[in-house]
Design an enzyme around this catalytic site. Structure first.
Site, short mmCIF file in Angstrom:
data_model
loop_
_atom_site.label_atom_id
_atom_site.label_comp_id
_atom_site.label_asym_id
_atom_site.label_seq_id
_atom_site.Cartn_x
_atom_site.Cartn_y
_atom_site.Cartn_z
N HIS A 59 0.83 -1.20 0.00
CA HIS A 59 0.00 0.00 0.00
C HIS A 59 0.86 1.26 0.00
O HIS A 59 2.07 1.22 0.28
CB HIS A 59 -0.93 -0.01 1.22
CG HIS A 59 -1.95 -1.10 1.18
ND1 HIS A 59 -2.85 -1.32 2.19
CD2 HIS A 59 -2.23 -2.04 0.23
CE1 HIS A 59 -3.62 -2.35 1.89
NE2 HIS A 59 -3.26 -2.80 0.70
N GLU A 61 1.01 3.87 2.04
CA GLU A 61 1.61 4.26 3.31
C GLU A 61 2.90 3.47 3.57
O GLU A 61 3.92 4.03 4.00
CB GLU A 61 0.63 4.04 4.46
CG GLU A 61 -0.69 4.79 4.30
CD GLU A 61 -1.78 3.98 3.63
OE1 GLU A 61 -2.95 4.12 4.04
OE2 GLU A 61 -1.46 3.21 2.69
N CYS A 84 -5.52 1.17 6.11
CA CYS A 84 -6.13 -0.10 6.49
C CYS A 84 -5.67 -0.51 7.89
O CYS A 84 -4.56 -0.21 8.32
CB CYS A 84 -5.79 -1.19 5.48
SG CYS A 84 -4.08 -1.75 5.50
N CYS A 93 -1.60 -1.32 7.68
CA CYS A 93 -0.78 -0.12 7.59
C CYS A 93 -0.74 0.62 8.92
O CYS A 93 0.26 1.26 9.25
CB CYS A 93 -1.32 0.80 6.50
SG CYS A 93 -1.01 0.19 4.82
#
Length: 370
Positions: A59, A61, A84, A93
């Site tokens: 992801h 992040e 998430c 994350c």
């Protein structure tokens, strides 16, 4: 300088706009996950940026934290969508954000995913991280409309396109080329941004298309090919069928002989038997649900007049691009007119003209949402 309404500074808005631009750049290329942009700031200086990886993982992040040029402890993170907090194919994350000792998170909108929605806010807050949201909410909500549409309806976001001559033809046997090279580039951009492309077997047999993306350095992003062919009358020697072993190709059909089924399966085509409606046409909405279950999130329809008409009549297109040439096509030979313009205008209220440099060509965009 902050405002009374949202308490965000002009710098906050600038950093979130960069995050949004990162998300836009990766739109349509992140598999079943939404495209997210992330910016990490320390002492009002950007120390890292991140995007959702191609095909969805890692992801944004996680990428931003990993690629930071400085220690992110004590920094501020701007992210377009709520991080998430659930464990899927990758760890949450929120865990990494907490572990990295980031002091503040600003995200624009909450995720529609029930595993995440509002929960990440609480997780981060409970770890003494300052959390704020709703920055650039209007702009970013508009960007995530296709993702929210996917999640809510369990079908792909559907884009349609067709090219018409000045005299409203979509085909003339005498001269088949309608639009110029500049319009062609935008067509390939649409293929680049959609994970799946759909045509009818009639288009397959008449045009023998490749349906690939031919933009420079983007040919690896060609979409999955889908053909609607109720009786398996597709030409087995066409380019799409012959290349099915290399690029995923799906045919939705209703009935066919065992020999035809065996032939297409031998060419590595995925055959999916589907129901037909009272007009003996394949049921489009059921096909969309099946495509969603197979991972399709953004579907481009490049149909002829009949297929396009079916999608317009059922108001299935979320948006539709009408390419308009300044040249006429001949009616002295076999030709096909575009007969759905009035229906298109009546069913899709939001119309705009794209501000693209296409020489004499023009593109009108019709949408069923703001």
């Amino acid at each position: 300088m902050s405002t009374k309404k949202d308490n965000f500074t002009s710098k906050d808005k600038q950093f979130m706009q960069i995050a949004l631009n990162l998300a836009i750049a990766r739109e349509g290329l992140t598999g079943t996950n939404p495209s997210v942009g992330c910016v990490i700031v320390k002492d009002n200086n950007i120390i890292s940026i991140g995007q959702t990886s191609y095909n969805g993982r890692p992801h944004a992040e996680r990428n931003a934290i990993k690629d930071s040029i400085e220690n992110v402890a004590g920094s501020k993170m701007y992210v377009t969508l709520e991080p998430c907090c659930h464990k899927g194919k990758t760890p949450p994350c929120t865990n990494l954000i907490i572990k990295s000792k980031i002091s503040e998170i600003i995200y624009s909108i909450s995720d529609i995913d029930e595993r995440v929605s509002g929960k990440s806010f609480k997780v981060l807050k409970s770890s003494k991280i300052k959390v704020r949201k709703n920055l650039l909410k209007k702009e970013i909500s508009r960007f995530y409309y296709p993702y929210f549409f996917n999640r809510k309806n369990k079908i792909p976001f559907v884009t349609g396109k067709i090219a018409v001559s000045k005299n409203n033809l979509i085909y003339s046997k005498e001269k088949q080329k309608i639009t110029n090279i500049y319009s062609d580039k935008f067509s390939h951009f649409l293929r680049y941004k959609n994970d799946t492309i759909l045509i009818s077997h009639k288009t397959l047999n008449k045009d023998n298309p490749k349906l690939n993306c031919r933009l420079k350095n983007k040919n690896n992003f060609s979409p999955i090919r889908v053909i609607l062919d109720s009786k398996l009358n597709s030409n087995p020697n066409s380019y799409l069928i012959k290349s099915a072993s290399k690029i995923k190709t799906i045919i939705f059909y209703n009935e066919a002989t065992k020999s035809k089924i065996s032939l297409f399966k031998s060419k590595k085509v995925l055959l999916i038997k589907s129901k037909i409606n009272k007009n003996k046409e394949l049921k489009l909405k059921e096909i969309l649900k099946k495509l969603y279950s197979l991972g399709s999130r953004n579907l481009l329809v490049e149909g002829g007049d009949k297929l396009t008409k079916s999608f317009i009549n059922d108001k299935i297109f979320n948006k539709f691009y009408l390419f308009k040439s300044s040249n006429n096509l001949s009616k002295n030979t076999e030709f096909v007119e575009f007969n759905s313009l009035n229906t298109l205008k009546s069913k899709y209220r939001y119309k705009s003209k794209l501000n693209l440099k296409l020489k004499k060509d023009k593109i009108e965009l019709y949408k069923n949402y703001v």
